[in-house]
Design a protein around this motif. Structure first.
Motif, PDB file in Angstrom:
ATOM      1  N   ILE A 103       0.833  -1.137   0.137  1.00 52.30           N
ATOM      2  CA  ILE A 103      -0.003  -0.007   0.103  1.00 52.30           C
ATOM      3  C   ILE A 103       0.884   1.259   0.155  1.00 52.30           C
ATOM      4  CG2 ILE A 103      -2.065   1.141   1.136  1.00 52.30           C
ATOM      5  CD1 ILE A 103      -2.283  -1.236   3.087  1.00 52.30           C
ATOM      6  N   SER A 104       0.498   2.232  -0.973  1.00 48.38           N
ATOM      7  CA  SER A 104       1.176   3.555  -0.681  1.00 48.38           C
ATOM      8  C   SER A 104       0.082   4.533  -0.710  1.00 48.38           C
ATOM      9  CB  SER A 104       2.157   3.666  -2.113  1.00 48.38           C
ATOM     10  OG  SER A 104       1.416   3.803  -3.351  1.00 48.38           O
ATOM     11  N   ALA A 105       0.527   5.806  -0.290  1.00 49.91           N
ATOM     12  CA  ALA A 105      -0.481   6.858  -0.098  1.00 49.91           C
ATOM     13  C   ALA A 105       0.186   8.148  -0.788  1.00 49.91           C
ATOM     14  CB  ALA A 105      -0.565   7.157   1.437  1.00 49.91           C
ATOM     15  N   GLU A 106      -0.779   8.889  -1.264  1.00 52.60           N
ATOM     16  CA  GLU A 106      -0.689   9.878  -2.002  1.00 52.60           C
ATOM     17  C   GLU A 106      -1.818  11.020  -1.808  1.00 52.60           C
ATOM     18  OE1 GLU A 106       2.167  10.486  -3.644  1.00 52.60           O
ATOM     19  OE2 GLU A 106       3.002   8.575  -4.059  1.00 52.60           O
ATOM     20  N   GLY A 107      -1.441  12.461  -1.969  1.00 56.05           N
ATOM     21  CA  GLY A 107      -2.256  13.369  -1.852  1.00 56.05           C
ATOM     22  C   GLY A 107      -2.578  14.323  -3.191  1.00 56.05           C
ATOM     23  N   ALA A 108      -3.892  14.145  -3.548  1.00 55.57           N
ATOM     24  CA  ALA A 108      -4.117  15.089  -4.879  1.00 55.57           C
ATOM     25  C   ALA A 108      -4.825  16.518  -4.424  1.00 55.57           C
ATOM     26  CB  ALA A 108      -5.168  14.319  -5.680  1.00 55.57           C
ATOM     27  N   GLY A 109      -5.191  16.793  -3.030  1.00 54.46           N
ATOM     28  CA  GLY A 109      -5.831  17.934  -2.712  1.00 54.46           C
ATOM     29  C   GLY A 109      -6.988  18.027  -3.672  1.00 54.46           C
ATOM     30  N   PRO A 110      -7.168  19.374  -3.873  1.00 51.66           N
ATOM     31  CA  PRO A 110      -8.466  19.794  -4.559  1.00 51.66           C
ATOM     32  C   PRO A 110      -8.435  19.266  -6.398  1.00 51.66           C
ATOM     33  CG  PRO A 110      -7.424  21.740  -4.352  1.00 51.66           C
ATOM     34  CD  PRO A 110      -6.491  20.708  -3.703  1.00 51.66           C
ATOM     35  N   LEU A 111      -7.389  18.805  -6.684  1.00 57.36           N
ATOM     36  CA  LEU A 111      -7.277  18.802  -8.038  1.00 57.36           C
ATOM     37  C   LEU A 111      -7.875  17.869  -8.842  1.00 57.36           C
ATOM     38  CD1 LEU A 111      -3.249  19.152  -8.160  1.00 57.36           C
ATOM     39  CD2 LEU A 111      -4.881  20.917  -8.413  1.00 57.36           C
ATOM     40  N   ALA A 112      -8.765  16.790  -8.256  1.00 59.41           N
ATOM     41  CA  ALA A 112      -9.518  15.885  -9.022  1.00 59.41           C
ATOM     42  C   ALA A 112     -10.925  15.986  -8.255  1.00 59.41           C
ATOM     43  CB  ALA A 112      -8.995  14.458  -8.849  1.00 59.41           C
ATOM     44  N   PRO A 113     -11.539  16.972  -8.445  1.00 56.60           N
ATOM     45  CA  PRO A 113     -13.071  16.973  -7.851  1.00 56.60           C
ATOM     46  C   PRO A 113     -14.218  16.017  -8.520  1.00 56.60           C
ATOM     47  CG  PRO A 113     -12.823  18.763  -9.352  1.00 56.60           C
ATOM     48  CD  PRO A 113     -11.564  18.309  -9.272  1.00 56.60           C
ATOM     49  N   ARG A 114     -15.081  15.458  -7.735  1.00 53.53           N
ATOM     50  CA  ARG A 114     -15.986  14.658  -8.469  1.00 53.53           C
ATOM     51  C   ARG A 114     -17.369  15.484  -8.608  1.00 53.53           C
ATOM     52  NH1 ARG A 114     -16.973   9.739  -4.299  1.00 53.53           N
ATOM     53  NH2 ARG A 114     -17.527  10.998  -2.476  1.00 53.53           N
ATOM     54  N   ALA A 115     -17.499  16.580  -7.881  1.00 56.05           N
ATOM     55  CA  ALA A 115     -18.678  17.162  -7.687  1.00 56.05           C
ATOM     56  C   ALA A 115     -18.359  18.800  -7.690  1.00 56.05           C
ATOM     57  CB  ALA A 115     -19.407  16.891  -6.414  1.00 56.05           C
ATOM     58  N   THR A 116     -19.235  19.672  -7.621  1.00 57.97           N
ATOM     59  CA  THR A 116     -18.946  21.179  -7.613  1.00 57.97           C
ATOM     60  C   THR A 116     -18.370  21.551  -6.152  1.00 57.97           C
ATOM     61  OG1 THR A 116     -20.206  23.359  -7.644  1.00 57.97           O
ATOM     62  CG2 THR A 116     -21.339  21.648  -7.009  1.00 57.97           C
ATOM     63  N   ASN A 117     -17.536  22.493  -5.950  1.00 55.62           N
ATOM     64  CA  ASN A 117     -17.233  23.035  -4.916  1.00 55.62           C
ATOM     65  C   ASN A 117     -17.979  24.282  -4.620  1.00 55.62           C
ATOM     66  OD1 ASN A 117     -14.702  21.808  -3.789  1.00 55.62           O
ATOM     67  ND2 ASN A 117     -14.060  21.869  -5.771  1.00 55.62           N
ATOM     68  N   ALA A 118     -19.077  24.614  -5.345  1.00 56.89           N
ATOM     69  CA  ALA A 118     -19.823  25.729  -5.149  1.00 56.89           C
ATOM     70  C   ALA A 118     -20.889  25.236  -3.678  1.00 56.89           C
ATOM     71  CB  ALA A 118     -20.485  26.113  -6.196  1.00 56.89           C
ATOM     72  N   SER A 119     -21.021  24.241  -3.281  1.00 60.78           N
ATOM     73  CA  SER A 119     -22.175  23.777  -2.354  1.00 60.78           C
ATOM     74  C   SER A 119     -21.443  23.200  -1.280  1.00 60.78           C
ATOM     75  CB  SER A 119     -23.410  22.995  -3.146  1.00 60.78           C
ATOM     76  OG  SER A 119     -22.757  21.971  -3.433  1.00 60.78           O
ATOM     77  N   ASP A 120     -22.035  22.919  -0.248  1.00 58.44           N
ATOM     78  CA  ASP A 120     -21.792  22.279   1.069  1.00 58.44           C
ATOM     79  C   ASP A 120     -21.794  20.658   0.494  1.00 58.44           C
ATOM     80  OD1 ASP A 120     -21.251  24.374   2.632  1.00 58.44           O
ATOM     81  OD2 ASP A 120     -23.325  24.139   3.582  1.00 58.44           O
ATOM     82  N   GLU A 121     -22.831  20.292  -0.041  1.00 55.55           N
ATOM     83  CA  GLU A 121     -22.874  18.989  -0.396  1.00 55.55           C
ATOM     84  C   GLU A 121     -21.728  18.441  -1.480  1.00 55.55           C
ATOM     85  OE1 GLU A 121     -26.067  15.718  -2.716  1.00 55.55           O
ATOM     86  OE2 GLU A 121     -26.437  18.121  -2.541  1.00 55.55           O
ATOM     87  N   GLY A 122     -21.575  19.359  -2.658  1.00 56.04           N
ATOM     88  CA  GLY A 122     -20.437  18.981  -3.458  1.00 56.04           C
ATOM     89  C   GLY A 122     -19.147  19.035  -2.691  1.00 56.04           C
ATOM     90  N   ARG A 123     -18.771  20.060  -1.766  1.00 57.05           N
ATOM     91  CA  ARG A 123     -17.636  20.147  -1.032  1.00 57.05           C
ATOM     92  C   ARG A 123     -17.443  18.880  -0.310  1.00 57.05           C
ATOM     93  NH1 ARG A 123     -18.800  25.526  -1.013  1.00 57.05           N
ATOM     94  NH2 ARG A 123     -19.652  25.113   1.156  1.00 57.05           N
ATOM     95  N   GLN A 124     -18.629  18.267   0.466  1.00 62.57           N
ATOM     96  CA  GLN A 124     -18.389  17.027   1.348  1.00 62.57           C
ATOM     97  C   GLN A 124     -18.016  15.839   0.361  1.00 62.57           C
ATOM     98  OE1 GLN A 124     -18.649  16.617   4.546  1.00 62.57           O
ATOM     99  NE2 GLN A 124     -18.113  14.340   4.264  1.00 62.57           N
ATOM    100  N   LYS A 125     -18.712  15.745  -0.883  1.00 66.90           N
ATOM    101  CA  LYS A 125     -18.267  14.666  -1.783  1.00 66.90           C
ATOM    102  C   LYS A 125     -16.687  14.715  -2.192  1.00 66.90           C
ATOM    103  CE  LYS A 125     -22.911  13.742  -3.820  1.00 66.90           C
ATOM    104  NZ  LYS A 125     -23.719  13.829  -4.863  1.00 66.90           N
ATOM    105  N   ASN A 126     -16.266  15.912  -2.491  1.00 60.58           N
ATOM    106  CA  ASN A 126     -14.669  16.057  -2.776  1.00 60.58           C
ATOM    107  C   ASN A 126     -13.902  15.768  -1.747  1.00 60.58           C
ATOM    108  OD1 ASN A 126     -15.669  16.961  -5.405  1.00 60.58           O
ATOM    109  ND2 ASN A 126     -15.644  19.045  -4.728  1.00 60.58           N
ATOM    110  N   ARG A 127     -14.326  15.640  -0.397  1.00 62.34           N
ATOM    111  CA  ARG A 127     -13.527  15.310   0.712  1.00 62.34           C
ATOM    112  C   ARG A 127     -13.497  13.566   0.772  1.00 62.34           C
ATOM    113  NH1 ARG A 127     -15.892  20.197   2.777  1.00 62.34           N
ATOM    114  NH2 ARG A 127     -17.436  18.998   3.937  1.00 62.34           N
ATOM    115  N   ARG A 128     -12.331  13.097   0.496  1.00 60.45           N
ATOM    116  CA  ARG A 128     -12.417  11.565   0.598  1.00 60.45           C
ATOM    117  C   ARG A 128     -11.215  11.064   0.254  1.00 60.45           C
ATOM    118  NH1 ARG A 128     -12.692  13.723  -4.686  1.00 60.45           N
ATOM    119  NH2 ARG A 128     -12.041  12.464  -6.491  1.00 60.45           N
TER     120      ARG A 128
END
Length: 328
Positions: A295-320
């Motif tokens: 197992i290896s670990a990496e961090g992409a930060g906000p560079l690969a969103p799967r939803a909009t960052n304009a709403s609380d729901e979207g930001r929650q989906k992007n934190r993963r």
């Protein structure tokens, strides 16, 4: 004067035969059957075209502005290599007068850093194996094409981002050219419905199927302390599923990739996302007995969103944190 007339006649005869490249947008004809496709709406936008591999902690790019089309296809490639997919598309670009600016493989492109610094459509429309992809950049005057090719265990994936003066016409259903036939003027590719995210966590069987297919599995039940990389103490079914998948075959490897929303600075988010991926890795090692070497670990930060960052729901989906099967 009499000596110049034959030369003038020769020039006049040749000029009409010269290719009018600007009138021919790039619309790919694929060498393999298409099993699915997706596209984002064409918009007047800017696109940062990679023009060199990742180096000195940055990706060199050239910015193009115009009508931007973003599309991805899944191909039935069987055991074909990525170059067998790429080469015919590269030939088509060169035939249209495009200059190839960058043509690299995963490691020579810059691997993980390159992948997460360039634009990629979200899963499942486009899948990129961090250990096995190819990227090609091409330009023709003010027009540009960025082409990413990768694979999963069962399919090939091609993403093409084009910048031109006009939007490309919508593809219509059809068949690819057969052996010995001339290619059509446009690629006849059926478009899939836009990608939608599931509203409920995936069932165990679906999650294992994603991993078996070489696709990312988002560990959406994880809970971190606010602004921290510390996992809250509780049972996480997603970790048990990942451990089960790893135990089923000792040759299997995983890359854990942390993601954040767009809040805060880029550097801080990338650092936080990697620490969270490392916390998940530590839990799999300590709580489930998985070997650290797998197992290896990496961090992409906000560079690969799967939803909009304009709403609380979207930001929650992007934190993963996502578990991505890695080639052995």
């Amino acid at each position: 004067m009499t000596l110049r007339l034959p030369l003038l006649a020769l020039i006049c005869a040749l000029v009409p035969a010269l290719p009018l490249y600007a009138a021919d947008p790039f619309q790919p004809v694929f060498p393999f059957p298409v099993s699915g496709a997706t596209a984002q709406p064409s918009v007047y936008d800017s696109y940062d075209l990679p023009i060199a591999p990742w180096r000195d902690d940055a990706l060199p790019v050239a910015r193009f502005e115009g009508q931007v089309d973003r599309r991805a296809w899944q191909l039935e490639t069987g055991g074909a290599s990525l170059l067998e997919v790429l080469a015919p598309l590269r030939d088509q670009l060169e035939a249209l007068g495009y200059e190839i600016v960058l043509d690299c493989e995963a490691r020579s492109c810059g691997g993980f850093d390159f992948r997460f610094a360039t634009e990629v459509l979200p899963e499942p429309g486009m899948h990129v194996d961090l250990n096995e992809f190819r990227f090609l950049s091409a330009r023709r005057g003010g027009e540009a094409v960025g082409l990413m090719i990768s694979r999963s265990a069962s399919a090939g994936f091609v993403q093409i981002i084009t910048v031109g003066q006009e939007a490309l016409p919508a593809p219509v259903p059809g068949q690819r050219p057969g052996a010995g036939e001339d290619p059509p003027a446009t690629a006849l590719i059926p478009l899939a419905k836009p990608v939608t995210l599931p509203s409920e966590p995936l069932a165990a069987g679906d999650a294992l199927a994603l991993l078996d297919a070489g696709l990312p599995f988002a560990l959406d039940d994880l809970v971190f302390e606010t602004g921290s990389a510390a996992l809250s103490h509780r049972d996480y079914p997603s970790l048990a599923l990942v451990a089960e998948w790893l135990r089923a075959d000792e040759a299997r490897r995983l890359i854990l990739v942390g993601h954040t929303d767009l809040s805060g600075s880029l550097d801080a988010n990338i650092a936080l996302s990697k620490r969270r991926a490392e916390a998940v890795r530590a839990a799999l090692i300590a709580d489930f007995g998985i070997s650290a070497a797998r197992i290896s670990a990496e961090g992409a930060g906000p560079l690969a969103p799967r939803a909009t960052n304009a709403s609380d729901e979207g930001r929650q989906k992007n934190r993963r944190v996502e578990a991505i099967p890695a080639s052995t």
